[in-house]
Design an enzyme around this catalytic site. Sequence first.
Site, PDB file in Angstrom:
ATOM      1  CG  HIS A  12     -97.947 -58.063 -30.808  1.00 26.34           C
ATOM      2  ND1 HIS A  12     -97.198 -57.555 -31.421  1.00 26.34           N
ATOM      3  CD2 HIS A  12     -97.255 -58.013 -29.339  1.00 26.34           C
ATOM      4  CE1 HIS A  12     -96.265 -57.281 -31.103  1.00 26.34           C
ATOM      5  NE2 HIS A  12     -96.528 -57.712 -29.807  1.00 26.34           N
ATOM      6  CG  HIS A  59     -91.222 -59.844 -29.654  1.00 25.01           C
ATOM      7  ND1 HIS A  59     -92.116 -60.249 -30.642  1.00 25.01           N
ATOM      8  CD2 HIS A  59     -91.945 -58.412 -29.024  1.00 25.01           C
ATOM      9  CE1 HIS A  59     -93.246 -59.184 -30.822  1.00 25.01           C
ATOM     10  NE2 HIS A  59     -93.089 -58.376 -29.638  1.00 25.01           N
ATOM     11  CG  HIS A 197     -96.580 -52.242 -24.699  1.00 26.21           C
ATOM     12  ND1 HIS A 197     -96.924 -52.037 -26.146  1.00 26.21           N
ATOM     13  CD2 HIS A 197     -96.349 -53.448 -24.649  1.00 26.21           C
ATOM     14  CE1 HIS A 197     -96.485 -52.840 -26.529  1.00 26.21           C
ATOM     15  NE2 HIS A 197     -95.908 -53.883 -25.764  1.00 26.21           N
ATOM     16  CD  GLU A 244     -95.062 -54.067 -29.840  1.00 35.33           C
ATOM     17  OE1 GLU A 244     -94.151 -54.897 -29.359  1.00 35.33           O
ATOM     18  OE2 GLU A 244     -96.076 -54.278 -30.033  1.00 35.33           O
TER      19      GLU A 244
HETATM   20  C1  DHB Z   1     -96.013 -57.957 -23.451  1.00 34.59           C
HETATM   21  C2  DHB Z   1     -96.590 -56.967 -24.949  1.00 34.59           C
HETATM   22  C3  DHB Z   1     -96.328 -56.820 -26.425  1.00 34.59           C
HETATM   23  O1  DHB Z   1     -95.736 -56.414 -26.984  1.00 34.59           O
HETATM   24  C4  DHB Z   1     -94.729 -57.576 -25.875  1.00 34.59           C
HETATM   25  O2  DHB Z   1     -94.370 -58.043 -27.572  1.00 34.59           O
HETATM   26  C5  DHB Z   1     -94.411 -58.838 -25.102  1.00 34.59           C
HETATM   27  C6  DHB Z   1     -95.146 -58.593 -23.602  1.00 34.59           C
HETATM   28  C7  DHB Z   1     -96.916 -58.190 -22.262  1.00 34.59           C
HETATM   29  O3  DHB Z   1     -97.568 -56.891 -21.694  1.00 34.59           O
HETATM   30  O4  DHB Z   1     -96.780 -58.729 -21.281  1.00 34.59           O
HETATM   31 FE    FE Z   2     -94.503 -56.957 -28.711  1.00 38.26          FE
END
Ligand code: DHB
Ligand code: FE
Length: 290
Positions: A12, A59, A197, A244
Amino acid sequence: MAKITASVYTSHVPAIGAAMDLHKTHEPYWQPLFQGYEFSKRWMKEHKPDVIFLVYNDHATAFSLELIPTFAIGTAAEFAVADEGWGPRPVPKVVGHPTLASHIAQSVIQQDFDLTIVNRMDVDHGLTVPLSLMCGEQDPKAGAWPCPVIPFAVNVVQYPVPSGQRCFALGQAIRKAVESYDEDLNVQIWGTGGMSHQLQGPRAGLINAEWDKRFLDRLIAEPAELAKVPHIEYVREAGSEGIELVMWLIARGAMADVAGGPAAKVAHRFYHVPASNTAVGHLILEQNRA
Ligand code: DHB
Ligand code: FE
């Protein structure tokens, strides 16, 4: 009777929404990513559901540290697109399905999952970016998303977060809830967020493609085993925001094969690095009929 006809899984990343809103999808950085969703946009048109049950995480937009529901179901008639600091994304508001959402709340709570019922909530990139990826660009004034959406928010931001096992069992309860709804509705369930991530701390920028691809393999072939993976493995292997991915187990748990029904069919699989700070994974599983 309502039926779950497919499950969809996708990352997302907010920058994906910005790339679409600013018409940058053909730029060299973004082109390979959006190419991976061309099939999906066609598939969505050919398999248009009556309702999408969209599992996502907020978020700190609708909820803050003042109030942290583990599982929250949106029962409202509509949900405004949140302002995440740069103004709301130029996409249509999200139309809900209050009667099906209320039925699912009733059934799932009676199956011993304590959901928070939310009658008013704004939805952030966690929900709108998956919709944009699957449905393509929408005109916020003329347009509407292709069908009603029931937002289902999961806390994966503030510990303690729910386990993979709990999410997988919840998905099974959601399938039972949908299948006990009287109206003939074609319902898709989407699991969103991930893949690996980490946005913070010394390991910021972490991507683990090998672990992600194995997660996709296992989500397809052995989801009950995958559900046993503890939090610490997500955090260690997929980074702090990789957690997530437990939301994907809710959607996977809602497929009939998990309860001894017919197998799911992989309609599409895609994986791409990078998109902003995130590895992007995407899967479409169709429900074969008995
Ligand atoms: C990013 C990824 C995310 O899941 C998020 O909520 C905010 C930023 C990113 O990769 O920049
Ligand atoms: Fe996120």
